[in-house]
Write a protein that holds these residues in place. Structure first.
Motif, PDB file in Angstrom:
ATOM      1  N   TRP A  29       1.375  -0.694  -1.729  1.00 27.05           N
ATOM      2  CA  TRP A  29       1.372  -0.894  -0.282  1.00 27.05           C
ATOM      3  C   TRP A  29       0.810   0.327   0.418  1.00 27.05           C
ATOM      4  O   TRP A  29       0.703   1.425  -0.170  1.00 27.05           O
ATOM      5  CB  TRP A  29       2.779  -1.216   0.217  1.00 27.05           C
ATOM      6  N   ASN A  30       0.415   0.132   1.674  1.00 26.91           N
ATOM      7  CA  ASN A  30      -0.117   1.222   2.495  1.00 26.91           C
ATOM      8  C   ASN A  30       1.004   1.835   3.322  1.00 26.91           C
ATOM      9  O   ASN A  30       1.810   1.128   3.933  1.00 26.91           O
ATOM     10  CB  ASN A  30      -1.221   0.704   3.427  1.00 26.91           C
ATOM     11  N   SER A  31       1.050   3.147   3.343  1.00 26.24           N
ATOM     12  CA  SER A  31       2.031   3.865   4.144  1.00 26.24           C
ATOM     13  C   SER A  31       1.313   4.920   4.978  1.00 26.24           C
ATOM     14  O   SER A  31       0.098   5.122   4.847  1.00 26.24           O
ATOM     15  CB  SER A  31       3.070   4.537   3.239  1.00 26.24           C
TER      16      SER A  31
ATOM     17  N   GLY B 164      -0.594   7.240   2.986  1.00 28.13           N
ATOM     18  CA  GLY B 164      -1.659   6.705   2.139  1.00 28.13           C
ATOM     19  C   GLY B 164      -1.159   5.564   1.279  1.00 28.13           C
ATOM     20  O   GLY B 164      -0.066   5.017   1.505  1.00 28.13           O
ATOM     21  N   VAL B 165      -1.934   5.189   0.287  1.00 30.47           N
ATOM     22  CA  VAL B 165      -1.585   4.083  -0.596  1.00 30.47           C
ATOM     23  C   VAL B 165      -0.522   4.532  -1.587  1.00 30.47           C
ATOM     24  O   VAL B 165      -0.653   5.583  -2.224  1.00 30.47           O
ATOM     25  CB  VAL B 165      -2.827   3.565  -1.350  1.00 30.47           C
TER      26      VAL B 165
END
Length: 453
Positions: free
Chosen positions: A148-150, A153-154
């Motif tokens: 997932w993207n945060s 970053g990924v």
């Protein structure tokens, strides 16, 4: 001769529009639930390219979809252990074992598993066995990745797909939910299920690295909750909302030891032992039709036969009750390591099972006349069968739509002995038995019949 023409199914010959050579009088109701890879879908929603379960226990590609307007008899076939009846045309062939009667005075049907043959419903009877294949595929996945993207970053996290993780998945399927518009995962247990609460808390802590929070609610409920994006995204793989719970392929096709723990978690969360005066059995209840089918299939992979009963409830979702009776219940309880004291002198069992199939007796067959009713079928590559309403049946094939004799480059069809003289490509691949090369055929155009001379 004849031609097969795509889409329009017709061509012009001698200034006349002629129907091309595509025939399918072997059809089912559009709502027929077909076993897909690895779910369940009405045949009306199947697309070319999808894979469906066949009689071999493998999943094959659908190459064609067929829709017809049908007038004639429609048969309703109810197989024991299946929640819904199959509605099909009179010539739609089902994989069947026709059971002979005992020579004793009671004339009861014998428990035999052969010969296995394709039989139209008009030639079957109550008590004959209909066959359900046992999927053979196994996926051995060591780790499951969540990405997932945060804001940083990924992110990628991995979970070891151990048997204990499968028990946690079972808890979620039975008691889990995801907060609307949030990243919080909930597992809800009864206040008397403290042992399950502690097991679930320990598994969440172990696999997601964060301490879950427990809260006592009204109506004797204990909520175990974990607010973590990683956990929310993982459990989303199994559906959101009770009626939408499903198994992804890596769980549906997992190894035996993992699936035993999956069933155990599901049973501990949403199951019970049912005690009646003359029998005792195991039950798991869900409001997800797809999940009920998947769990029934998983049980067959474990060597256990179960029956699904659909209960229609007023102002509530239908309940799908997965029941395991007799020797199958004793076996499953032993595999899960749960107490189940049931030792009758004799098990009354309606089902049979071998390594390839479950044999379910026909409860009832009835027919009625319909006019201009939509029916459907599919063509399945290689195996030319599919599973609808839990029953193996022959798919639709290209053949001649008329009760007549035609020539091919290789064989004179009049030398074949088959009712109505309709042929599939597989049947045409088998040369007829001949004596010399002369064939005499008498055709009656008024009656629409042809006989061998």
């Amino acid at each position: 001769m004849n031609l097969e023409v795509e889409e329009d199914n017709s061509f012009v010959a001698s200034n006349q529009v002629v129907h091309n050579c595509v025939f399918c009088g072997l059809c089912v109701d559009p709502e027929t639930e077909v076993a897909t890879n690895p779910g369940l879908k009405p045949i009306k929603d199947i697309k070319v390219g999808e894979r469906v379960l066949t009689h071999t226990g493998a999943y094959r590609r659908v190459s064609k979809i067929w829709r017809f307007s049908y007038t004639g008899p429609i048969y309703e076939v109810k197989a024991m252990g299946k929640p819904n009846s199959l509605l099909c045309t009179s010539d739609h062939r089902l994989l069947t074992v026709k059971r002979p009667s005992s020579k004793k005075r009671d004339k009861r049907l014998l428990r035999v598993t052969e010969p296995v043959e394709m039989v139209p419903p008009k030639d079957a009877k109550a008590g004959d066995y209909l066959l359900t294949p046992i999927p053979k595929k196994v996926i051995r996945l060591r780790n499951f990745s969540v990405k997932w993207n945060s804001s940083a970053g990924v992110k990628v996290m991995k979970l070891r797909t151990e048997p204990d993780l499968f028990r946690l998945i079972g808890y979620y399927l039975a008691e889990g939910s995801i907060g609307e518009g949030s990243r919080v995962v909930y597992l809800s247990f009864g206040s008397s299920e403290q042992e399950l609460v502690e097991d679930a808390r320990g598994l969440l802590r172990r696999y997601f690295g964060k301490e879950p929070y427990s809260q006592k609610l009204a109506h004797h409920v204990i909520n175990v909750r974990l607010g973590l994006t990683f956990a929310m995204l993982f459990f989303m793989n199994f559906g959101r909302g009770a009626a939408n719970k499903t198994l992804p392929d890596w769980v549906f096709f997992a190894s035996k030891e993992k699936q035993v723990q999956l069933i155990k978690g599901m049973w501990l969360g949403d199951g019970c032992v049912v005690r009646q005066s003359r029998q005792k059995y195991l039950n798991i209840t869900t409001t997800s039709k797809v999940l009920a089918y998947q769990l029934q299939t998983v049980l067959t992979r474990l060597g256990v036969v179960s029956a699904i009963h659909c209960e229609i409830r007023k102002n509530r979702l239908p309940a799908y009750r997965l029941n395991v009776f007799g020797r199958w219940a004793v076996k499953l309880a032993g595999m899960m390591g749960i107490p189940f004291e049931h030792n009758p002198s004799k098990f009354v069992d309606k089902f049979l099972m071998n390594e390839d199939y479950v044999f379910s007796p026909i409860e009832s067959i009835s027919s009625s006349q319909v006019a201009n009713r939509e029916v459907m079928d599919i063509t399945v590559e290689d195996d030319h069968t599919f599973v609808g309403q839990g029953i193996v049946q022959h798919n639709c094939v290209d053949a001649c739509p008329f009760d007549a004799l035609f020539m091919t480059n290789d064989y004179e069809l009049s030398s074949y002995d088959k009712p109505s003289l309709k042929y599939s490509p597989e049947q045409l691949a088998i040369p007829p038995k001949t004596e010399g090369y002369t064939f005499r055929v008498k055709i009656d155009p008024e009656k629409g019949t042809a006989t061998h001379g």
